[in-house]
Design an enzyme around this catalytic site. Structure first.
Site, PDB file in Angstrom:
ATOM      1  N   CYS A  15       0.820  -1.221   0.000  1.00 19.29           N
ATOM      2  CA  CYS A  15       0.000   0.000   0.000  1.00 19.29           C
ATOM      3  C   CYS A  15       0.849   1.263   0.000  1.00 19.29           C
ATOM      4  CB  CYS A  15      -0.886   0.013   1.230  1.00 19.29           C
ATOM      5  SG  CYS A  15      -1.878  -1.457   1.408  1.00 19.29           S
ATOM      6  N   ARG A  17       5.028   0.019  -6.054  1.00 20.84           N
ATOM      7  CA  ARG A  17       5.007  -0.776  -4.820  1.00 20.84           C
ATOM      8  C   ARG A  17       4.107  -2.004  -4.950  1.00 20.84           C
ATOM      9  NH1 ARG A  17       6.335   2.714  -0.102  1.00 20.84           N
ATOM     10  NH2 ARG A  17       5.051   1.399   1.206  1.00 20.84           N
ATOM     11  N   TRP A  48      -3.053  -2.796  -1.460  1.00 15.04           N
ATOM     12  CA  TRP A  48      -2.657  -4.171  -1.788  1.00 15.04           C
ATOM     13  C   TRP A  48      -3.393  -5.032  -0.765  1.00 15.04           C
ATOM     14  CZ3 TRP A  48       0.089  -8.356   0.392  1.00 15.04           C
ATOM     15  CH2 TRP A  48       0.637  -9.273  -0.521  1.00 15.04           C
ATOM     16  N   ASN A 105      -1.902   2.423   5.944  1.00 19.67           N
ATOM     17  CA  ASN A 105      -0.970   1.352   5.569  1.00 19.67           C
ATOM     18  C   ASN A 105      -0.661   0.549   6.830  1.00 19.67           C
ATOM     19  OD1 ASN A 105      -0.795   2.380   3.037  1.00 19.67           O
ATOM     20  ND2 ASN A 105       1.376   2.943   3.147  1.00 19.67           N
ATOM     21  N   GLY A 106      -0.538  -0.760   6.706  1.00 18.17           N
ATOM     22  CA  GLY A 106      -0.219  -1.580   7.881  1.00 18.17           C
ATOM     23  C   GLY A 106      -1.368  -2.522   8.187  1.00 18.17           C
ATOM     24  N   GLU A 135      18.919 -16.983  -7.936  1.00 19.84           N
ATOM     25  CA  GLU A 135      18.451 -15.647  -8.303  1.00 19.84           C
ATOM     26  C   GLU A 135      17.877 -15.650  -9.729  1.00 19.84           C
ATOM     27  OE1 GLU A 135      17.676 -13.135  -6.839  1.00 19.84           O
ATOM     28  OE2 GLU A 135      17.757 -11.464  -8.232  1.00 19.84           O
ATOM     29  N   LYS A 182      13.976 -14.728 -10.668  1.00 18.83           N
ATOM     30  CA  LYS A 182      13.625 -13.667 -11.618  1.00 18.83           C
ATOM     31  C   LYS A 182      12.670 -14.189 -12.684  1.00 18.83           C
ATOM     32  CE  LYS A 182      14.646 -10.796  -9.901  1.00 18.83           C
ATOM     33  NZ  LYS A 182      15.520 -10.477  -8.816  1.00 18.83           N
ATOM     34  N   GLU A 200       9.189 -15.061 -11.165  1.00 19.14           N
ATOM     35  CA  GLU A 200       8.319 -14.000 -10.640  1.00 19.14           C
ATOM     36  C   GLU A 200       7.784 -13.070 -11.718  1.00 19.14           C
ATOM     37  OE1 GLU A 200      10.020 -11.145  -7.883  1.00 19.14           O
ATOM     38  OE2 GLU A 200      11.933 -11.200  -8.912  1.00 19.14           O
ATOM     39  N   HIS A 218      20.420 -35.941  -7.257  1.00 18.94           N
ATOM     40  CA  HIS A 218      19.717 -36.519  -6.101  1.00 18.94           C
ATOM     41  C   HIS A 218      18.209 -36.265  -6.164  1.00 18.94           C
ATOM     42  CE1 HIS A 218      23.488 -37.576  -4.218  1.00 18.94           C
ATOM     43  NE2 HIS A 218      23.925 -36.342  -4.448  1.00 18.94           N
ATOM     44  N   LYS A 255       6.413  -4.458  -4.136  1.00 14.61           N
ATOM     45  CA  LYS A 255       7.833  -4.098  -4.092  1.00 14.61           C
ATOM     46  C   LYS A 255       8.389  -4.172  -2.675  1.00 14.61           C
ATOM     47  CE  LYS A 255      11.790  -2.740  -5.690  1.00 14.61           C
ATOM     48  NZ  LYS A 255      12.618  -3.826  -6.245  1.00 14.61           N
TER      49      LYS A 255
HETATM   50  C1  F6R Z   1      12.757 -10.353  -6.115  1.00 10.18           C
HETATM   51  C2  F6R Z   1      12.345  -9.406  -5.123  1.00 10.18           C
HETATM   52  C3  F6R Z   1      11.990  -9.881  -3.751  1.00 10.18           C
HETATM   53  C4  F6R Z   1      12.749  -9.023  -2.738  1.00 10.18           C
HETATM   54  C5  F6R Z   1      12.362  -9.388  -1.300  1.00 10.18           C
HETATM   55  C6  F6R Z   1      13.172  -8.600  -0.277  1.00 10.18           C
HETATM   56  O1  F6R Z   1      13.033  -9.746  -7.326  1.00 10.18           O
HETATM   57  O2  F6R Z   1      12.336  -8.247  -5.400  1.00 10.18           O
HETATM   58  O3  F6R Z   1      12.267 -11.231  -3.577  1.00 10.18           O
HETATM   59  O4  F6R Z   1      14.115  -9.213  -2.950  1.00 10.18           O
HETATM   60  O5  F6R Z   1      10.999  -9.134  -1.104  1.00 10.18           O
HETATM   61  O6  F6R Z   1      12.989  -7.233  -0.423  1.00 10.18           O
HETATM   62  P1  F6R Z   1      13.975  -6.194   0.246  1.00 10.18           P
HETATM   63  O7  F6R Z   1      15.300  -6.310  -0.396  1.00 10.18           O
HETATM   64  O8  F6R Z   1      13.338  -4.872  -0.005  1.00 10.18           O
HETATM   65  O9  F6R Z   1      14.038  -6.534   1.709  1.00 10.18           O
END
Ligand code: F6R
Length: 606
Positions: free
Chosen positions: A2, A27, A72, A98-99, A480, A484, A487, A503, A601
């Site tokens: 949010c 976000r 959100w 928010n929260g 990683e 990517k 997601e 395994h 985000k």
């Molecule tokens: C992946 C991604 C998420 C964040 C995770 C941690 O692309 O963006 O997996 O890495 O939510 O977020 P931060 O770094 O903001 O703590």
């Protein structure tokens, strides 16, 4: 998640509110709304994009004070009713939140018993009715908000407007709020991005703060009623452009910003003469570094993968036991905390609830935590008090890219610093510092010559699943790459240390299965070749990320070379094609690259 934006001043509020909402879109959200005060309060809310809200607004929404929100969903579905702002029964008070209000259920029961009808399923709506009840007993707006929050449990960043008062009342507890200062006008926002084009002077509210924001001033006070002098800080000096510029997506822009981001992270921190690194903000002397029993790193998602790379670099260079932990698991396992160990909280946003909870657990048990954070002044950075900023500049694509590279760079600096305080020689230190200094240039070279990414996209975009493999420092890079692609292109992906493949995951392989292998020219490369051969024997197609000029390229169906560097720093290069594969696969599949479904985000709920 949010987002909040508010305005009070002498200009029309709606352009600021809509522009702010657009800047908060990164976000992640599923509905949005505005409340504008012009005599009475007019409220408009809509599921979908901010553009849908804008299209649904009457031609004229006038007023010089207003609040707005991107939601959100957590409590209650994605509906117009559940979108914020929420209003009192008579429509004279509007609130955005928010929260999470943890005792919303009991507050709702209480209100319903008092005959109040709630219109939404949200936890947030109870607050506006509680405030209304206080107002009806004669309380002033600030007092009404304070008394309400005393009965609430949970986290909040709230903004409230009242029909009969020319002010916005704000309060923060666990969900950030920043006040932007203008001349005869002020703004409130849940992060600094919507404020950057409007003002450079900001006040960051602390947990437990309330603020009365009016046209001509800000009054801050604490939860217990004490008034406070809030520190005005400047946004100057935070590099990076929050606009898209000529790029079609923030993700592509941020991938291409990696050379500059890395330079921002490394500048002033490399001591070429002594083969050392300086992270002054950690507040650790060489003597202290010599005595440290172990290092623990905490993060989620991409930050966790960067921590897993960092763990290996620290352990290799400093010979000190180091572990990377999943933040969301950490505090639930009643961890043993050694007070003289070093703990790092690694986070781009500095707002991730799981990582924040882990930080608090360590602090509660007497340990110290240092932040490795991108967003200056964020909750985790302030909770830690000390640490190092990674200086990636604003990252707005949900898929994190440049923050990964800078987290790895910052942890590599720490590895050199602690290594030099222990057994790492000056000569080796000099070699490492020189190699690290060259990485931004190498990243630039790769981005100018990316290899056959489109061929890879053709192979993976319709695959049932994609397997990512790597050994040692490349195992977290493989994870990683899988994260990517999964997601943003919604392709099921598995990532394994290459040796583990036989395994279990090998059972998935059939004719044509795509396997992405990360195999830089390090001491584990020969072992990885055996894993490649095991995959090929089952008909898999090998997409190989390797160093330029290395004969391992012969093992590949599709070979993607990256410039060679010291084995400790390869993740900052091998991750680049993986980011591009995900980006281009998402585009090819018609996905919303910057705002993948269901994701946010900054993840501010546990
Ligand atoms: C992946 C991604 C998420 C964040 C995770 C941690 O692309 O963006 O997996 O890495 O939510 O977020 P931060 O770094 O903001 O703590």
């Amino acid at each position: 998640m949010c987002g909040i934006i508010g305005y009070i001043g002498h200009q029309q509020a709606i352009p600021f509110l809509l522009d702010g909402l657009r800047r908060l879109e990164y976000r992640g959200y599923d509905s949005s709304g505005v409340a504008v005060k012009n005599g009475d309060i007019s409220v408009h809310k809509k599921t979908g994009k901010v553009a849908d809200l804008e299209a649904s607004l009457p031609t004229k929404v006038e007023g010089t004070c207003g609040i707005a929100h991107t939601r959100w969903a957590t409590h209650g579905g994605v509906t117009d009713e559940n979108a914020h702002p929420h209003c009192s029964a008579d429509g004279k008070i509007a609130l955005v939140h928010n929260g999470i209000i943890e005792n919303a259920r009991s507050l709702r029961n209480y209100l319903e018993k008092e005959g109040i009808k709630l219109r939404s399923e949200t936890d947030s709506e109870v607050l506006v009715h509680m405030i209304d009840r206080e107002i009806s007993t004669g309380a002033k707006p600030l007092t009404a908000v304070r008394r309400t929050l005393k009965r609430a449990r949970g986290t909040w960043g709230i903004c409230v407007v009242f029909e009969s008062h020319e002010k916005i009342i704000c309060a923060r507890n666990g969900s950030p709020l920043v006040i932007g200062l203008g001349s005869g006008e002020n703004w409130v926002a849940s992060d600094t991005l919507p404020l950057q084009a409007l003002t450079q002077q900001v006040i960051r509210l602390e947990d437990g703060d309330l603020a009365e924001v009016s046209v001509d001033g800000i009054k801050t006070s604490r939860f217990d009623g004490r008034t406070t002098d809030s520190e005005v800080t400047s946004l100057d000096g935070e590099w990076g452009e929050a606009e898209l510029g000529d790029y079609p997506h923030f993700m592509l822009k941020e991938i291409h910003e990696q050379p500059e981001a890395l330079r921002q992270c490394l500048t002033g921190r490399l001591d070429l003469k002594n083969g050392n690194a300086r992270l002054g903000g950690l507040g650790l002397t060489a003597k202290q570094l010599q005595k440290i029993p172990h290092v623990r790193l905490l993060g989620c998602g991409t930050a966790l993968h960067a921590s897993q790379v960092g763990r290996l670099v620290i352990e290799q260079l400093a010979r000190v036991p180091t572990v990377a932990h999943v933040s969301s698991e950490f505090r639930h396992n009643n961890p043993v905390i050694e007070t003289d160990a070093i703990h790092f909280a690694v986070s781009q946003s500095g707002e991730t609830a799981d990582t924040l909870a882990a930080v608090k657990e360590i602090q509660l048990k007497g340990g110290e935590v240092r932040g490795v954070i991108n967003v200056v002044g964020s909750t985790i950075a302030r909770q830690c008090g000390r640490g190092c900023y990674i200086h990636s500049g604003p990252e707005q694509s949900v898929a994190s890219t440049k923050a990964f590279s800078n987290m790895v760079a910052a942890l590599s600096l720490f590895a050199i610093q602690i290594g030099r305080a222990r057994s790492l020689s000056r000569e080796k230190g000099k070699h490492l510092v020189k190699s690290l200094q060259k990485v931004p240039q190498l990243v630039e070279e790769y981005l100018a010559n990316q290899g056959p990414i489109d061929e890879v996209v053709d192979l993976v975009k319709d695959a049932k699943s994609v397997l990512f493999l790597g050994r040692g420092i490349s195992a977290p890079v493989a994870r990683e790459g899988a994260l990517k692609l999964m997601e943003i292109a919604y392709i099921p992906c598995l990532a394994y240390p290459a040796g583990e493949m036989k395994h279990g995951p090998i059972a998935l392989l059939e004719e044509g299965s795509p396997v992405v292998v990360v195999a830089p020219n390090d001491s584990l490369k020969e072992k990885t070749v055996s894993s490649i051969q095991e995959c090929r024997a089952r008909g898999a197609k090998i997409i190989l990320i390797h160093e330029e000029g290395d004969s391992i390229a012969e093992e590949a169906d599709i070979s993607i070379p990256v410039p060679a560097t010291d084995p400790m720093f390869t993740p900052m290069l091998t991750v680049l094609p993986l980011q591009l594969i995900a980006y281009k696969a998402a585009l090819a599949l018609g996905c919303d690259v910057d705002r993948p479904r269901n994701l946010a985000k900054s993840v501010t709920v546990e």
